[in-house]
Scaffold this motif. Structure first.
Motif, PDB file in Angstrom:
ATOM      1  N   ASN A 198      -0.764   6.859  -0.124  1.00 56.50           N
ATOM      2  CA  ASN A 198      -0.728   5.521  -0.697  1.00 56.50           C
ATOM      3  C   ASN A 198      -0.342   5.505  -2.169  1.00 56.50           C
ATOM      4  O   ASN A 198      -0.219   4.423  -2.759  1.00 56.50           O
ATOM      5  N   LEU A 199      -0.166   6.677  -2.758  1.00 52.61           N
ATOM      6  CA  LEU A 199       0.134   6.750  -4.190  1.00 52.61           C
ATOM      7  C   LEU A 199       1.427   7.513  -4.435  1.00 52.61           C
ATOM      8  O   LEU A 199       1.657   8.560  -3.835  1.00 52.61           O
ATOM      9  N   LEU A 234       2.420  -1.085  -7.170  1.00 47.93           N
ATOM     10  CA  LEU A 234       1.108  -1.491  -7.677  1.00 47.93           C
ATOM     11  C   LEU A 234       1.090  -2.995  -7.819  1.00 47.93           C
ATOM     12  O   LEU A 234       2.134  -3.650  -7.765  1.00 47.93           O
ATOM     13  N   ASP A 288      -7.057   7.812  -7.036  1.00 53.20           N
ATOM     14  CA  ASP A 288      -7.089   6.576  -7.806  1.00 53.20           C
ATOM     15  C   ASP A 288      -8.506   6.427  -8.359  1.00 53.20           C
ATOM     16  O   ASP A 288      -9.425   6.025  -7.643  1.00 53.20           O
ATOM     17  N   ASN A 310      -7.812  -2.726  -5.208  1.00 53.19           N
ATOM     18  CA  ASN A 310      -7.187  -1.654  -4.435  1.00 53.19           C
ATOM     19  C   ASN A 310      -6.085  -2.288  -3.587  1.00 53.19           C
ATOM     20  O   ASN A 310      -6.363  -3.070  -2.678  1.00 53.19           O
ATOM     21  N   GLU A 311      -4.840  -1.960  -3.869  1.00 55.49           N
ATOM     22  CA  GLU A 311      -3.709  -2.622  -3.219  1.00 55.49           C
ATOM     23  C   GLU A 311      -3.621  -2.343  -1.719  1.00 55.49           C
ATOM     24  O   GLU A 311      -2.920  -3.062  -0.991  1.00 55.49           O
ATOM     25  N   ALA A 312      -4.306  -1.312  -1.227  1.00 54.30           N
ATOM     26  CA  ALA A 312      -4.171  -0.893   0.165  1.00 54.30           C
ATOM     27  C   ALA A 312      -5.282  -1.412   1.077  1.00 54.30           C
ATOM     28  O   ALA A 312      -5.316  -1.067   2.255  1.00 54.30           O
ATOM     29  N   GLN A 349      -6.357   2.815   5.116  1.00 52.56           N
ATOM     30  CA  GLN A 349      -5.402   2.753   4.019  1.00 52.56           C
ATOM     31  C   GLN A 349      -4.311   3.809   4.174  1.00 52.56           C
ATOM     32  O   GLN A 349      -3.112   3.521   3.999  1.00 52.56           O
ATOM     33  N   ARG A 400      -7.754   3.698  -4.182  1.00 53.65           N
ATOM     34  CA  ARG A 400      -6.659   3.444  -3.246  1.00 53.65           C
ATOM     35  C   ARG A 400      -6.308   4.710  -2.461  1.00 53.65           C
ATOM     36  O   ARG A 400      -6.174   5.785  -3.041  1.00 53.65           O
ATOM     37  N   GLY A 401      -6.191   4.559  -1.151  1.00 56.31           N
ATOM     38  CA  GLY A 401      -5.852   5.698  -0.306  1.00 56.31           C
ATOM     39  C   GLY A 401      -7.048   6.566   0.040  1.00 56.31           C
ATOM     40  O   GLY A 401      -6.883   7.742   0.343  1.00 56.31           O
ATOM     41  N   ARG A 453      -4.337  -3.912 -13.299  1.00 56.57           N
ATOM     42  CA  ARG A 453      -4.762  -3.884 -11.905  1.00 56.57           C
ATOM     43  C   ARG A 453      -6.150  -4.517 -11.793  1.00 56.57           C
ATOM     44  O   ARG A 453      -6.977  -4.388 -12.693  1.00 56.57           O
ATOM     45  N   GLY A 504       0.802  -1.218   0.000  1.00 59.72           N
ATOM     46  CA  GLY A 504       0.000   0.000   0.000  1.00 59.72           C
ATOM     47  C   GLY A 504       0.831   1.262   0.000  1.00 59.72           C
ATOM     48  O   GLY A 504       0.293   2.360   0.154  1.00 59.72           O
TER      49      GLY A 504
END
Length: 543
Positions: A459-460, A332, A434, A343-345, A445, A439-440, A340, A327
């Motif tokens: 987070n980005l 990514l 995002d 949401n990676e976080a 997150q 994400r974030g 993708r 995250g």
């Protein structure tokens, strides 16, 4: 271990039986977080909460996947259990200053106060019994056996910038050097190892008998009457024990059961993060005398994405990716098509469920980072600062490329797709939004991002600095959720929903009070301790 300790505190003659050579199970390998709301520790950090608030939060997530009576029992017993442990044993806990619930966007979620952690423990106090304690994962230690937690890692990364951090790091290293003169690993214990060490020390001080290397071969029950005994097998010899208060099953669930795992989880056992011994045999013996397994859970297991690496001795190292890398800015995750899909976080449990739902193209998935992100945050078993990068590339754990196209080719991913995905993420990093997966966008997150990175969203971050790196992620079970059906006193129920007298279950042998959902950090250990207290108290009371 908690059940045995609570029973001993109540004055019962207690025997702790462990099928492996070590005590502690998966708990000894874990972060040791304990999710129990409204304990006396919450006020020490200024947290303001209520049972109604917690119930509101949990109801939105769990719904009807678990009986509401179980939640009520857990929320009542949890704070009592913590207070008794700290008054009558060597267990010492504290509230995390900040550890948000995983669904922090929901009504009733808390930022802090519900998650507790064990205080570090001096393993030297155990004497020879230190050898009974299951060692932590080697990959979670430094220098071949020095345990560190998040606070220690922060100090070590800042040791050249802060006198306080330098002194903290120097003390850790000096202590570890002294330990290695007489021990195979460090004796300063943190996280789950500290919790198990404290429980073991408490059991020893209360003269609780501990039998290791012994399996449960049979639960003795006459017809529909109470449980009266158990048969144990150790080194090929049988031993029958009488039970006049209660038999509490806490065998760690069925992650390594030869048949049930395949039927309920459907994933490769090699990907499992669960300790050896959690093979569901205690559950099997309960089923033989009329118990039943839960079937209402959202998932039969709790999950996390994990990377896998072959150790020098030929064994497999399974490294769960909880919060340290995926995250963070400059990373990514993509599927085999270079796209993708999540949401990676999000929480590790939800992350792995998304992998399973996405299908074969996401198993494995690829966690990608640029050189800046790898150096700042590490990547799986590669430490922050980039320690171990060359070795990880050499043994195939980590894949590197001079360009995104080069990395894609090495991963057998379409270069155009991956380049387009990275470009899109770099655009999100600029705006801090995002637009694909959000994400974030939550407190949880953001907490696991990097607020000091100087980017619009913690987070980005841009993925622009070569070389570029990737490792493979697999859905790893970290414990089973489906378990023996019990009532709110942790008594195991039969097919007619009647309690089997003197038979109890807690931990992963018991159905999850969370119904296969994962609302916050420590939602396995928290209920495990609470229902261990409930079970032991009820068993002793009925004697």
């Amino acid at each position: 271990m908690s059940a045995a300790l609570f029973a001993a505190i109540r004055g019962a003659r207690t025997l702790l039986v462990e099928k492996t050579a070590f005590v502690g199970g998966t708990s000894a390998l874990s972060a040791g977080s304990i999710w129990i709301p409204n304990t006396h520790h919450a006020s020490t950090i200024g947290a303001c909460d209520s049972a109604a608030n917690v119930e509101r939060y949990l109801q939105q997530i769990i719904g009807n996947r678990a009986d509401a009576a179980l939640r009520t029992s857990f929320l009542k017993a949890g704070p009592e259990a913590v207070e008794i442990l700290e008054k009558h044993s060597e267990v010492r806990l504290r509230a995390y200053a900040r550890h948000p619930d995983y669904r922090s966007e929901l009504e009733g979620a808390a930022v802090a106060g519900r998650a507790l952690e064990p205080l570090p423990f001096d393993g030297r106090l155990l004497g020879q019994a230190f050898q009974l304690l299951r060692p932590p994962l080697p990959e979670f230690t430094l220098l071949g056996g020095m345990m560190v937690d998040r606070t220690d890692i922060g100090h070590m990364l800042s040791s050249t910038k802060s006198i306080k951090s330098f002194l903290h790091s120097a003390q850790l290293l000096a202590r570890y050097a002294r330990d290695r003169l007489s021990q195979s690993r460090g004796t300063r214990l943190v996280m789950g190892n500290a919790l198990v060490g404290r429980l073991l020390y408490s059991l020893i001080r209360r003269d609780v008998d501990i039998l290791t290397g012994a399996a449960l071969a049979r639960i003795v029950r006459d017809a529909d009457g109470p449980v009266t005994g158990a048969r144990l097998v150790a080194d090929g010899a049988s031993r029958d024990i009488c039970i006049n208060a209660g038999l509490i099953l806490a065998g760690g669930g069925f992650s390594r059961h030869p048949e049930r795992r395949l039927a309920a989880l459907g994933t490769d056992e090699v990907w499992s993060s669960v300790a050896a011994g959690s093979n569901g045999d205690a559950q099997d013996k309960a089923l033989e005398i009329g118990a039943r397994m839960s079937d209402r859970d959202l998932s039969a297991a709790f999950w996390a994405p994990a990377s896998i690496r072959r150790r020098a001795n030929g064994s497999s190292a399974v490294f769960p990716h909880f919060v340290l890398d995926r995250g963070k800015p400059g990373t990514l995750v993509v599927d085999s098509n270079g796209r993708r899909f999540l949401n990676e976080a999000i929480s590790y449990h939800e992350f792995a469920l998304e992998m399973l739902a996405h299908g074969a193209s996401a198993v494995p998935a690829f966690l990608i980072a640029d050189a800046v992100a790898l150096r700042k945050y590490g990547l799986g078993m590669v430490r922050p600062g980039g320690w171990g990068t060359r070795a990880a590339i050499a043994d195939g754990y980590l894949t590197a490329g001079d360009t995104i196209d080069h990395l894609a080719q090495r991963l057998n991913i379409d270069p155009g797709n991956l380049r387009e995905t990275v470009d899109r993420m770099n655009g999100f990093a600029q705006t801090g939004r995002d637009l694909e997966f959000g994400r974030g966008s939550t407190i949880y997150q953001n907490h696991n991002g990097d607020a000091a990175a100087g980017v619009a969203n913690p987070n980005l971050g841009p993925i622009v600095t070569a070389p570029f790196y990737a490792l493979r992620l697999y859905p790893s079970d970290i414990g089973t959720s489906a378990g023996l059906v019990t009532d709110d006193m942790a008594r195991v129920l039969d097919s007619g929903n009647r309690p089997i007298a003197r038979l109890y279950a807690c931990g992963n042998d018991m159905q999850s009070v969370m119904g296969g959902t994962y609302p916050g950090p420590g939602i396995t250990l928290g209920p495990a301790i609470a229902f261990a207290y409930v079970a032991a108290s009820d068993a002793v009371r009925r004697t």
